[in-house]
Design an enzyme around this catalytic site. Structure first.
Site, mmCIF file in Angstrom:
data_model
loop_
_atom_site.group_PDB
_atom_site.id
_atom_site.type_symbol
_atom_site.label_atom_id
_atom_site.label_comp_id
_atom_site.label_asym_id
_atom_site.label_seq_id
_atom_site.Cartn_x
_atom_site.Cartn_y
_atom_site.Cartn_z
ATOM 1 N N HIS A 88 -48.068 10.322 -54.226
ATOM 2 C CA HIS A 88 -46.898 10.911 -53.574
ATOM 3 C C HIS A 88 -46.685 12.302 -54.147
ATOM 4 O O HIS A 88 -46.749 12.495 -55.356
ATOM 5 C CB HIS A 88 -45.641 10.059 -53.822
ATOM 6 N N ASP A 167 -33.919 2.588 -46.432
ATOM 7 C CA ASP A 167 -34.085 4.000 -46.786
ATOM 8 C C ASP A 167 -33.719 4.909 -45.612
ATOM 9 O O ASP A 167 -33.160 5.990 -45.807
ATOM 10 C CB ASP A 167 -35.519 4.281 -47.244
ATOM 11 N N ARG A 174 -27.273 10.250 -46.949
ATOM 12 C CA ARG A 174 -27.332 11.234 -48.047
ATOM 13 C C ARG A 174 -27.347 12.640 -47.484
ATOM 14 O O ARG A 174 -26.667 13.541 -47.979
ATOM 15 C CB ARG A 174 -28.597 11.005 -48.896
ATOM 16 N N SER A 189 -35.546 5.907 -53.331
ATOM 17 C CA SER A 189 -36.073 6.201 -51.995
ATOM 18 C C SER A 189 -37.600 6.302 -52.035
ATOM 19 O O SER A 189 -38.306 5.693 -51.219
ATOM 20 C CB SER A 189 -35.447 7.509 -51.498
ATOM 21 N N LYS A 193 -40.540 2.852 -51.091
ATOM 22 C CA LYS A 193 -41.536 2.957 -50.011
ATOM 23 C C LYS A 193 -42.942 2.724 -50.559
ATOM 24 O O LYS A 193 -43.775 2.091 -49.920
ATOM 25 C CB LYS A 193 -41.415 4.322 -49.327
HETATM 26 N N1 IUR Z 1 -38.734 12.028 -50.315
HETATM 27 C C1 IUR Z 1 -38.269 10.762 -50.200
HETATM 28 O O1 IUR Z 1 -38.994 9.887 -49.747
HETATM 29 N N2 IUR Z 1 -37.015 10.491 -50.597
HETATM 30 C C2 IUR Z 1 -36.169 11.417 -51.105
HETATM 31 O O2 IUR Z 1 -35.053 11.114 -51.450
HETATM 32 C C3 IUR Z 1 -36.687 12.738 -51.234
HETATM 33 C C4 IUR Z 1 -37.947 13.021 -50.828
HETATM 34 I I1 IUR Z 1 -35.458 14.238 -51.961
#
Ligand code: IUR
Length: 454
Positions: A88, A167, A174, A189, A193
């Site tokens: 990521h 999410d 958010r 978040s 995932k």
């Molecule tokens: N990418 C994500 O998947 N979640 C987040 O809260 C952010 C970037 I900032």
């Protein structure tokens, strides 16, 4: 909600957090269940997020939130003997690392169910880049992902409806309540995932610098620590690299032009900094999986880029995700005329170096902002982007240049304004070569038991 059992009500939960208390795993379960069952009001979600933003969360709370979010939808399960890995990135200008990395890891025998995002910022995200290729389909069902992973070993797809639904709601709230920039919310978040992908190992590329979300190393390190802690406690072997994000990665920025550069990298001819990032992040994952040292892992990835095995996996992934055999074969052949298959912008404009000297800096953020205005990025989610818009940087950092030579080629469909030309020219810093110092993009690694392994 009713409180005929021992369950605490939503206003009570919000008050507990607002007043600086610690939410239990049960409290967090109640909150996340409320979010996905729509049993909680939007205003209550917003108030809870603001309370978390103000009072923060302990590692325990962050882990509980991550776990509850992960379990709010489908989670992948894979055969035990598979090494299932992913990366990521917190996002950067010219960041096309996933495109060569996923197939290189698959060529090493790993399974890579990469679930990626679209760009909201200056230029597109990984999915947008891949959509420059005609036929490429990022929408794949859970069943299709499983089949591609079994047959090919890697895929790069969008988030399915069934994956971490909590999410989607929390992220949108958010965004609407100015609570995006909150460490436990970012951590839960991202890691929820990745956890739902059923990974054995995860590497995080946490960027810092002018063109990154986090401008300085200390704040990026704080995020990396939080992500690494949550990932490992969730059972995923997680490490992070802290990488510099000032000048663009590689020599191209945009969508189609970045695909071209990723293909060059897969043919063993990529720019050094891109190849370095791919080998370091990939090597790291192989090391986390336990079969390689860091050095031998890096060498293995470099070999797969050199010997064409990663390219073969990429070709197979393109075909599995909807690209015709002819187009996939041609893109992955020795040919370099990639625009035979991808749309080329109507205009290519080259800008000139203003003085003799050496290239000391290229401001990736300034460049990305102009490309965004030319259509390479979006202003709001769901907006169309122009895949053909982009820039090829024709000079390298530290290179000696002469006044009047071309330094950048802009691909565009609308006229470049005088202001845009001037902003682009300001992105290039020319000076004396003795002021230039080459640095690796990777500043530090973070691991659970060895937090500052440089
Ligand atoms: N990418 C994500 O998947 N979640 C987040 O809260 C952010 C970037 I900032």
């Amino acid at each position: 909600m009713s409180s005929n059992d021992n369950t605490i009500s939503f206003p009570e939960l919000i008050k507990l957090k607002r007043d600086g208390g610690q939410l239990s795993s049960e409290d967090i379960h109640t909150f996340v269940q409320g979010v996905i069952s729509e049993g909680i009001q939007d205003s209550q979600i917003g108030a809870m997020l603001m309370a978390i933003w103000q009072k923060n969360m302990t590692d325990e709370e962050t882990l509980a939130l991550t776990r509850e979010m992960m379990n709010s939808g489908h989670t992948f399960e894979w055969p035990k003997e598979w090494l299932v890995v992913d990366k990521h990135s917190t996002g950067g200008v010219g960041d096309k690392v996933s495109l060569p990395l996923a197939p290189a890891l698959a060529a090493c025998g790993c399974k890579v169910p990469m679930i990626s995002g679209r760009g909201l910022a200056h230029t597109g995200g990984t999915l947008d880049k891949l959509e420059s290729i005609p036929g490429f389909n990022v929408k794949q069902s859970v069943q299709q992902v499983k089949q591609i992973i079994k047959d090919v070993g890697c895929c790069i797809v969008g988030q399915t409806e069934s994956l971490v639904p909590a999410d989607r709601v929390l992220y949108a709230t958010r965004d609407a309540t100015s609570t995006v920039d909150c460490l436990p919310l970012i951590t839960s978040s991202i890691i929820s995932k990745k956890g739902a992908e059923g990974l054995s190992a995860l590497v995080l590329d946490v960027k810092f610098g002018r063109a990154a979300l986090y401008k300085d190393l200390d704040s990026a390190r704080e995020l990396a620590q939080s992500l690494v802690t949550a990932g490992n406690r969730l059972g995923v072997k997680t490490g992070a690299a802290l990488t510099r994000m000032d000048a663009p990665i590689g020599q191209s920025v945009g969508n189609a032009v970045e695909v071209c550069e990723a293909l060059e990298c897969l043919k063993g001819r990529g720019p050094d900094d891109l190849t370095e990032l791919v080998t370091i992040l990939g090597g790291h994952l192989l090391w986390l999986c336990g079969n390689f040292t860091l050095e031998s892992g890096k060498k293995e990835i470099a070999l797969k880029l050199k010997n064409g095995e990663a390219l073969k996996k990429f070709q197979a992934m393109l075909e599995a995700q909807g690209v015709s055999e002819d187009v996939a074969r041609s893109l992955c052949s020795d040919e370099t005329d990639y625009f035979k298959h991808m749309r080329r912008a109507a205009h290519q404009t080259e800008l000139k170096v203003p003085d003799d000297g050496a290239v000391l800096d290229i401001d990736g953020l300034a460049l990305a902002e102009v490309l965004h205005k030319l259509g390479a990025g979006r202003n709001k989610s769901g907006e169309e982007i122009d895949h053909s818009v982009g820039a090829e940087i024709l000079v390298k950092m530290g290179q000696r240049v002469q006044k009047g030579e071309s330094w950048i080629r802009i691909h565009h469909n609308i006229d470049l304004s005088t202001d845009q030309r001037s902003d682009l020219q300001k992105a290039l810093v020319i000076g004396s070569l003795d002021k230039y110092k080459a640095v690796s993009r990777v500043a530090e690694f973070i691991h659970p038991n060895n937090p500052k392994m440089s």
